[in-house]
Design a protein around this motif. Structure first.
Motif, PDB file in Angstrom:
ATOM      1  N   ILE A  25     -55.209 -22.557  19.693  1.00  0.00           N
ATOM      2  CA  ILE A  25     -55.366 -21.438  18.758  1.00  0.00           C
ATOM      3  C   ILE A  25     -55.428 -21.948  17.324  1.00  0.00           C
ATOM      4  O   ILE A  25     -56.207 -21.446  16.508  1.00  0.00           O
ATOM      5  CB  ILE A  25     -54.203 -20.438  18.939  1.00  0.00           C
ATOM      6  CG1 ILE A  25     -54.165 -19.936  20.392  1.00  0.00           C
ATOM      7  CG2 ILE A  25     -54.336 -19.267  17.970  1.00  0.00           C
ATOM      8  CD1 ILE A  25     -52.931 -19.131  20.735  1.00  0.00           C
ATOM      9  N   LYS A  26     -54.640 -22.968  17.017  1.00  0.00           N
ATOM     10  CA  LYS A  26     -54.680 -23.552  15.672  1.00  0.00           C
ATOM     11  C   LYS A  26     -56.064 -24.114  15.358  1.00  0.00           C
ATOM     12  O   LYS A  26     -56.560 -23.994  14.237  1.00  0.00           O
ATOM     13  CB  LYS A  26     -53.638 -24.669  15.547  1.00  0.00           C
ATOM     14  CG  LYS A  26     -52.199 -24.191  15.429  1.00  0.00           C
ATOM     15  CD  LYS A  26     -51.277 -25.391  15.253  1.00  0.00           C
ATOM     16  CE  LYS A  26     -49.834 -24.959  15.111  1.00  0.00           C
ATOM     17  NZ  LYS A  26     -48.930 -26.134  14.970  1.00  0.00           N
ATOM     18  N   ASN A  27     -56.672 -24.740  16.348  1.00  0.00           N
ATOM     19  CA  ASN A  27     -57.975 -25.371  16.134  1.00  0.00           C
ATOM     20  C   ASN A  27     -59.099 -24.359  15.954  1.00  0.00           C
ATOM     21  O   ASN A  27     -60.150 -24.682  15.397  1.00  0.00           O
ATOM     22  CB  ASN A  27     -58.320 -26.292  17.311  1.00  0.00           C
ATOM     23  CG  ASN A  27     -57.485 -27.553  17.322  1.00  0.00           C
ATOM     24  OD1 ASN A  27     -56.839 -27.885  16.337  1.00  0.00           O
ATOM     25  ND2 ASN A  27     -57.493 -28.256  18.440  1.00  0.00           N
ATOM     26  N   ASP A  28     -58.889 -23.146  16.458  1.00  0.00           N
ATOM     27  CA  ASP A  28     -59.938 -22.127  16.399  1.00  0.00           C
ATOM     28  C   ASP A  28     -59.331 -20.801  15.949  1.00  0.00           C
ATOM     29  O   ASP A  28     -58.811 -20.035  16.761  1.00  0.00           O
ATOM     30  CB  ASP A  28     -60.588 -21.975  17.777  1.00  0.00           C
ATOM     31  CG  ASP A  28     -61.771 -21.018  17.760  1.00  0.00           C
ATOM     32  OD1 ASP A  28     -62.014 -20.383  16.720  1.00  0.00           O
ATOM     33  OD2 ASP A  28     -62.458 -20.902  18.794  1.00  0.00           O
ATOM     34  N   PRO A  29     -59.379 -20.502  14.657  1.00  0.00           N
ATOM     35  CA  PRO A  29     -58.785 -19.255  14.130  1.00  0.00           C
ATOM     36  C   PRO A  29     -59.352 -17.999  14.782  1.00  0.00           C
ATOM     37  O   PRO A  29     -58.680 -16.959  14.805  1.00  0.00           O
ATOM     38  CB  PRO A  29     -59.141 -19.307  12.636  1.00  0.00           C
ATOM     39  CG  PRO A  29     -59.393 -20.750  12.336  1.00  0.00           C
ATOM     40  CD  PRO A  29     -59.975 -21.324  13.586  1.00  0.00           C
ATOM     41  N   TRP A  30     -60.580 -18.096  15.331  1.00  0.00           N
ATOM     42  CA  TRP A  30     -61.170 -16.923  15.977  1.00  0.00           C
ATOM     43  C   TRP A  30     -60.421 -16.536  17.257  1.00  0.00           C
ATOM     44  O   TRP A  30     -60.608 -15.432  17.790  1.00  0.00           O
ATOM     45  CB  TRP A  30     -62.634 -17.193  16.315  1.00  0.00           C
ATOM     46  CG  TRP A  30     -63.506 -17.293  15.099  1.00  0.00           C
ATOM     47  CD1 TRP A  30     -63.898 -18.425  14.457  1.00  0.00           C
ATOM     48  CD2 TRP A  30     -64.080 -16.210  14.359  1.00  0.00           C
ATOM     49  NE1 TRP A  30     -64.685 -18.135  13.373  1.00  0.00           N
ATOM     50  CE2 TRP A  30     -64.819 -16.777  13.288  1.00  0.00           C
ATOM     51  CE3 TRP A  30     -64.054 -14.814  14.497  1.00  0.00           C
ATOM     52  CZ2 TRP A  30     -65.513 -15.997  12.365  1.00  0.00           C
ATOM     53  CZ3 TRP A  30     -64.749 -14.045  13.573  1.00  0.00           C
ATOM     54  CH2 TRP A  30     -65.466 -14.631  12.523  1.00  0.00           C
ATOM     55  N   LEU A  31     -59.570 -17.442  17.746  1.00  0.00           N
ATOM     56  CA  LEU A  31     -58.786 -17.136  18.949  1.00  0.00           C
ATOM     57  C   LEU A  31     -57.465 -16.435  18.639  1.00  0.00           C
ATOM     58  O   LEU A  31     -56.767 -15.998  19.552  1.00  0.00           O
ATOM     59  CB  LEU A  31     -58.500 -18.428  19.728  1.00  0.00           C
ATOM     60  CG  LEU A  31     -59.691 -19.080  20.432  1.00  0.00           C
ATOM     61  CD1 LEU A  31     -59.292 -20.418  21.042  1.00  0.00           C
ATOM     62  CD2 LEU A  31     -60.257 -18.159  21.515  1.00  0.00           C
ATOM     63  N   ALA A  32     -57.129 -16.339  17.366  1.00  0.00           N
ATOM     64  CA  ALA A  32     -55.846 -15.739  16.971  1.00  0.00           C
ATOM     65  C   ALA A  32     -55.636 -14.332  17.546  1.00  0.00           C
ATOM     66  O   ALA A  32     -54.536 -14.010  18.010  1.00  0.00           O
ATOM     67  CB  ALA A  32     -55.721 -15.734  15.449  1.00  0.00           C
ATOM     68  N   PRO A  33     -56.655 -13.476  17.559  1.00  0.00           N
ATOM     69  CA  PRO A  33     -56.440 -12.130  18.134  1.00  0.00           C
ATOM     70  C   PRO A  33     -56.088 -12.148  19.626  1.00  0.00           C
ATOM     71  O   PRO A  33     -55.607 -11.141  20.151  1.00  0.00           O
ATOM     72  CB  PRO A  33     -57.790 -11.429  17.899  1.00  0.00           C
ATOM     73  CG  PRO A  33     -58.435 -12.178  16.787  1.00  0.00           C
ATOM     74  CD  PRO A  33     -57.992 -13.600  16.962  1.00  0.00           C
TER      75      PRO A  33
END
Length: 696
Positions: A7-15
């Motif tokens: 999730i850290k590597n891809d902010p789009w996964l935060a949701p």
């Protein structure tokens, strides 16, 4: 809980943090549950040492899991294929049945099966854990066979370490790897094909159809006996000998493993093994795969997980495979098997349509495999693009080492079918080949076995088609063949040169093998004509297939000799859709492509790092069927332009014949050398004027 690295590597996964963490935690909990808190999945996956037929403490011992059975008999040539009381198994709890027999009761090469009784029925079954299954050539009936040779095969003691930087895979099928119209053997492959693969420069083979399957034409994807290497190709010891020889040659051996589904057969396979519908598979509407005419495993059952994880460890332990390419992963990940779904946004990966049990199983499989062999290779055949599939488990991923870049062959097919040559855009090509997650390694490939099957077409067949039958002789000039060969070379080189993990080629495609793959079936008169590889085509000095084979060998060797090539950044230097020119740099290798069908460029300017560039490969070399328009001996010095001095770039002037690819090696200026490799003071404007086209 700390935020997972995925999730850290891809902010789009935060949701979707909650869903990702939930899957990760379920896998952690399942590992703890199955291992009693130790986390040692390797010990848990020892089922193949307990179930099936073994010698233990001076006895033969046979065990089987069949919870719905109420009686089981061991039958075979030793019992005249009849149920006898002395061969009746005893129920020992948890659905497990067992029998112990004196050593002189059973012998090497004896045939056997189970006669299973259940409420309301009875049937003959091949043991689920059988390690050798053979088909009678006269009756076509399958039976398990005892494999207990007096002198079993012994592997070389030296441990093998796969070369994976970069990983260059030769996908192959043992049965159709021979020239003759027949089923090839493990031994023939070892003696005839392995040397070809080594000479070509590949460092891994990916073998299809190893697990026993009743129908040869299924390409090995309708598995019946998961622990039995296909007897069509030889004995278990002959397979071990092949793997051992491959290791001696420096070749890793990856197995195409099928855990996504199983054949529906009941006598040969696991369908209704103990009379029930839900022993290994779902018992409801999810039982049958809607597209594959097969059965879907119930990954929510611990006994099924035990069976499949033990299967992974068995092939690693007993045969020393170096890893697995997991087939049909997309089908496992989603309740709808990914059928008819576009996967256009991240919502499609976290909308509740995912099979969490299957995701947990795949995560556990990767953890187990790397516990058994930390250097093992795992590859996912997956087309939806689920994030984290090839990310480490501790980072929140599913744990595969690589994922197949399945969009690339689709892109090439679509481009060849739908676009005129002058509409091939370097921007689209570069985007397709490099559009991937930065934290996941992929396997690039222009085509695999899928594109070679009846009903589809290989790249060379799409480009040249039936003209191949008449104009592939050297000295025979044909514009269709010239175009096809030129593009075939360019497509393969640009696909290979943009890898961030590995590259795959299906056997024979490297030299443009003609025609399709069609296994013996009723519709073709049970012919083996198209279930083979015509190696004589590339061996003959009078045919152009030799040119394509030589080019493949040359490009593979260049990349294979470049350690950690796949990790080097791809620095785009030129991407001109109007000229159809693409150029990029990886470390000291410069790749230049001119896709234009008829425009050649003299003195084409590419802004490149200062230094000297020398040719090391040209697709236009006469040795590869080209015209030799590029002088390979000429070294190119960059030309200074004050406009780009701050970027440490200068103009590299190259001749780019139409439909050609080049690799040049960049030599950086030595300390103390003049900053500009060339003292030419041409301006940017004058350089651009030199980018004039001319017809080839």
């Amino acid at each position: 809980m700390k935020t997972l690295k995925l999730i850290k590597n891809d902010p789009w996964l935060a949701p979707y943090k909650q869903a990702i963490e939930g899957r990760h935690n379920r896998a952690v909990e399942k590992i703890s549950e199955l291992t009693g808190g130790t986390g040692n999945l390797s010990d848990f996956a020892d089922g193949y040492l307990y179930f099936g037929l073994h010698k233990e403490n001076g006895h033969w011992v046979f065990r089987e899991w069949a919870p719905n059975a109420n009686a089981i008999y061991l039958i075979g040539n030793f019992s005249n294929w009849k149920e006898r009381p002395e061969y009746r198994l005893l129920a020992i709890g948890r659905g497990v049945w067992e029998i112990k027999l004196p050593l002189d009761t059973l012998h090497h090469l004896d045939f056997y099966k189970l006669s299973v009784h259940w409420p309301g029925g009875q049937g003959e079954r091949i043991p689920a854990w059988a390690t050798r299954v053979v088909q009678d050539p006269e009756t076509y009936i399958f039976s398990a066979q005892i494999w207990d040779p007096e002198k079993p095969f012994v592997f070389s003691k030296k441990p093998f370490r796969p070369q994976t930087s970069p990983l260059l895979i030769y996908e192959c099928h043992i049965g159709m790897a021979q020239q003759e119209e027949k089923v090839g053997s493990y031994t023939e492959f070892k003696e005839k094909i392995l040397p070809r693969i080594v000479a070509d420069g590949y460092n891994a083979i990916q073998i299809m159809a190893i697990q026993e399957h009743p129908y040869y034409g299924s390409f090995g994807y309708h598995v019946s006996s998961f622990f039995a290497p296909s007897s069509r190709f030889g004995t278990p010891d002959e397979l071990k000998s092949l793997i051992d020889e491959a290791h001696k040659m420096g070749i890793a051996v990856i197995m195409d493993i099928v855990h996504s589904h199983a054949v529906k057969n009941e006598v040969e396979g696991l369908g209704r093994f103990d009379g029930s519908y839900n022993q290994y598979f779902y018992g409801d509407h999810r039982r049958e795969h809607p597209a594959w005419d097969s059965l879907c495993f119930d990954y929510g059952k611990n006994d099924v997980i035990h069976f499949l994880l033990s299967n992974c460890k068995y092939w690693l332990d007993e045969f020393r495979f170096d890893g697995f390419r997991f087939d049909g992963v997309t089908s496992m990940l989603y309740y709808n098997h990914g059928l008819g779904q576009a996967f256009g946004s991240y919502d499609d990966y976290y909308n509740g349509g995912q099979d969490d049990n299957a995701i947990v199983y795949l995560t556990l499989a990767n953890e187990l495999i790397h516990q058994v062999n930390p250097r093992a290779i795992t590859i996912a055949e997956e087309m939806s693009g689920m994030p984290g599939l090839a990310a480490k488990f501790n980072d929140g991923g599913i744990g595969f080492d690589y994922r197949m870049a399945m969009g690339i062959p689709d892109f090439w097919i679509k481009t060849i079918k739908e676009k005129k040559d002058e509409d091939w855009k370097p921007t689209a090509i570069f985007w397709e080949l490099t559009n991937r997650r930065s934290d996941e390694k992929t396997i690039n490939y222009a085509e695999s076995h899928d594109q070679a099957l009846v009903g589809d077409k290989t790249i060379i067949f799409r480009l040249i088609d039936d003209v191949m039958y008449w104009h592939m002789s050297k000295g025979d000039t044909n514009l269709i063949v010239d175009r096809g060969m030129a593009l075939h070379k360019m497509i393969r080189l640009v696909t290979l040169s943009t890898i961030n993990g590995g590259y795959l080629n299906f056997m024979g495609n490297e030299f443009g093998h003609p025609e399709w793959i069609d296994f013996p079936r009723q519709g073709n008169g049970w012919s083996y004509k198209y279930a083979r590889r015509q190696w004589d085509l590339v061996d003959r000095n009078d045919l152009k297939y030799q040119y394509l084979g030589a080019f493949d060998e040359a490009m593979i060797h260049i990349i294979s000799q470049k350690k950690k090539f796949e990790r080097t950044p791809i620095v785009k230097l030129c991407e001109n859709d109007g000229d159809q020119v693409l150029a990029f740099l990886r470390d000291d290798l410069l790749f230049v492509f001119n896709f234009h069908p008829f425009k050649s460029f003299n003195g084409y300017g590419i802004l490149a790092p200062t230094g000297e560039y020398e040719h090391i490969l040209s697709s236009d070399d006469p040795a590869f069927g080209g015209y030799g328009l590029i002088d390979m001996k000429v070294k190119h010095l960059t030309r200074h332009d004050p406009l780009f001095e701050k970027d440490n770039k200068e103009w590299l002037m190259l001749y780019l014949p139409a439909r050609t690819a080049q690799i040049l090696r960049w030599k950086k200026p030595e300390p103390g050398e003049t900053k500009n490799a060339s003292k030419s003071k041409k301006s940017a404007g004058s350089i651009k004027k030199e980018n004039k086209s001319k017809k080839k």
